[in-house]
Design an enzyme around this catalytic site. Sequence first.
Site, PDB file in Angstrom:
ATOM      1  N   ASP A   1      -4.094   0.518  -0.461  1.00  0.00           N
ATOM      2  CA  ASP A   1      -3.110   0.512   0.603  1.00  0.00           C
ATOM      3  C   ASP A   1      -1.951   1.403   0.151  1.00  0.00           C
ATOM      4  OD1 ASP A   1      -1.731   0.086   2.915  1.00  0.00           O
ATOM      5  OD2 ASP A   1      -2.139  -2.051   2.992  1.00  0.00           O
TER       6      ASP A   1
HETATM    7  C1  NOJ Z   1      -0.117   0.009   5.193  1.00  0.00           C
HETATM    8  C2  NOJ Z   1      -0.946  -1.050   5.856  1.00  0.00           C
HETATM    9  O1  NOJ Z   1      -0.948  -2.232   5.092  1.00  0.00           O
HETATM   10  C3  NOJ Z   1      -2.378  -0.641   6.128  1.00  0.00           C
HETATM   11  O2  NOJ Z   1      -2.965  -1.593   6.984  1.00  0.00           O
HETATM   12  C4  NOJ Z   1      -2.449   0.728   6.713  1.00  0.00           C
HETATM   13  O3  NOJ Z   1      -3.781   1.074   6.992  1.00  0.00           O
HETATM   14  C5  NOJ Z   1      -1.831   1.713   5.749  1.00  0.00           C
HETATM   15  N1  NOJ Z   1      -0.430   1.363   5.513  1.00  0.00           N
HETATM   16  C6  NOJ Z   1      -1.923   3.151   6.225  1.00  0.00           C
HETATM   17  O4  NOJ Z   1      -1.087   3.375   7.287  1.00  0.00           O
END
Ligand code: NOJ
Length: 717
Positions: free
Chosen positions: A258
């Site tokens: 993430d």
């Molecule tokens: C943070 C989020 O937790 C995740 O769900 C997302 O896909 C990513 N950022 C990318 O934007």
Amino acid sequence: MEQKELKKLVSAMSLEEKALQLTQYPVYELDESAEAVVTGLCDLGGIDREALWHTGTILNAPNGETVQSIRKTRREKGISDPFPFMLDVIHGYRTIYPVPLAMACTFNTALIEDCAELAATEASCDGVDVTFSPMVDLGRDARWGRVMEGAGEDPYWSGEVGKAMIRGYHRGGIACCVKHFAGYGAAEAGREYNTTDISERNLREYYLCAYRACLEEQPELFMSSFNLLNGKPILGHKEIMIDLLRKEWGFDGVVISDFGAVEELHEHGYCETGRDCARVALSGGLDIEMGSSVYASYLPELVRTGAVSEAQLDEAVLRVLELKNKLGMYENPERNTDLQKRDEVTLSKSGRAISRRAVEEGSVLLKNNGVLPLKESAKIALVGPFASTREIIGNWAGKGRIEECVPVKEGVEKLLQRAVPYASGCSWKLFDTDESGFEEAERISAQADCIVACVGEHMMNSGEAHSRADIRIPEIQRKLIAKLHKLKKPLVLVVFGGRPLVLSEVEAFADAILYVWQPGTEGGNGIANLLYGKAIPCGKTVMSFPRSSGQCPIYYNCFSTGRPKKQDMPSALSGEEWRTGYDDEYNSPLYPFGYGLSYTEFMYSDLKLSAARMKRGGKITATVNLKNVGSRDGYETVQWYIRDLFASVVRPVKELKGYEKVFLKAGEERSISFEINEELLKFYTDGGEYAAEKGAFELFVGGNSRDCLKTNFELVD
Ligand code: NOJ
């Protein structure tokens, strides 16, 4: 391309090139003008901007034109490596359908699949290769803001929803990523990004189920989660990321972190230096690092000093190249930017119709004393902060534009072909105290036959980084509702929320409650159809509605205790002491899992089993008679639950094992059947085996998890 050619590409790369292949940055780092959603705190660290042109993949596809121009610049720089664009396409791309939690309430996997395909089709024409969806984190705690992205509290149903989404994305031509692996939904106290502590049993029986089910549809990526699991960050969790995901489950696709999570290993207190973050993440099974640059800064040196093996690095790089190969990008690096098709498919009439149907099927009618459906001739007053706003599109709305979203007022006025008196009454802001708009709302309401109050939670108060400790409707709106109630007119609440809000204080004031979640582009039209009976409500909630925030987490598939209460009452009222519960609150939720009314009524009767005993390896069939006893046609979701009464480890009081969404005309009845087999009865026994234990079981069937018919059967050797 053959695998051996991909391997050749890997071996021709320098260590620096390999590290960049595993690095993903947001697009605005390449093109400052590219409008993009910012999802975290980004720090380029040690790498220079020019190196970013050589990363293997990129986060956020701003639009087809920018994608084409970025690809062109790369070619001009002599970079021929394909460059997939990845984006969070969560509940639609330009045509936004309701948030995933609402989609799950449709209990209609074909519709969920169609919606995902629609999103993928729009997205792929505009340059998107991969979506970071489905999110299948189990949502038991409504305080956690991200429950709106998942499919609720049931592990089996979450998996079914995730699978339908994957099929849809694949049909629409994009790859997808199951997230957030693993256990993120168990964030303590529902506090975003918080730690999780989940026993092996709890993980396997509840939290891991849906991720595993998703593997059946072959998603291309998995995203690791932000949380600590039992004291270790997921990125350093070899037992989860390698032993379980790779070895036991055999996932051979790409694992992406993430945003910024690799660097956050330091903040967690797990890795002292950036170098160590890189080492731990790679050896913990992570392929792509998103949003930070410790791989680019340290991997080459870590390999040179022997701290990580080049073979391990090569494996990760190979997986990224395999993804590009699956996407067909070696043959066609320009895939997915069909600007002409984009004009045809974007916000098309048919796409809007699917999205409107999702609003109609995903909204849940929680209460109705007969005031709904409204008569078109009735004089209504539309009040509340969500009556006229377009900000009902929902968080994580892709490239959806607020101005393209239909507000309730517009939908209702279009349906009625006349203007309707409207006053917002107050704002949606959490801490607002300004009551100056109440008077106008009361004035127009006093002149109406019926008040329709659009209240609830703003779309930016749920989603990532939007947990809440008090999940009631904000106070200013509760005050407004109380004032409207005093007018003694029929009062319909249309409630918006990214989670099941606590409705206890307003429930008694309302004659009807239609829960519409965050409905997306076609929100106003779908809601108008429901209010006026052009569509019959059929959504069933996939999360229990707590009576108070203090009940969270609350879920139907819980355990009994040794001291269950005899009656569900606060003990200060019932006097029942020394039993499980609260002095000041009920144990049950306000509305249970699976609950949702229709404008017609269904009656269940005559639950029967083909035999009361089932031999191992055999099956028995249950049947129940379902009758539409109301005066309208409608859909009912028949839900089958099982309880294993005594076992080597205690089993939940009920577990959803199957469902069928049935359409019955007014007065029609049908026999519904359900096959029980040994597989359905399996769990992780005390001996660690996944098996069914002989003995007595209860079978339940009903239109929600509380009001069920029940019978018994036995599993015998
Ligand atoms: C943070 C989020 O937790 C995740 O769900 C997302 O896909 C990513 N950022 C990318 O934007």
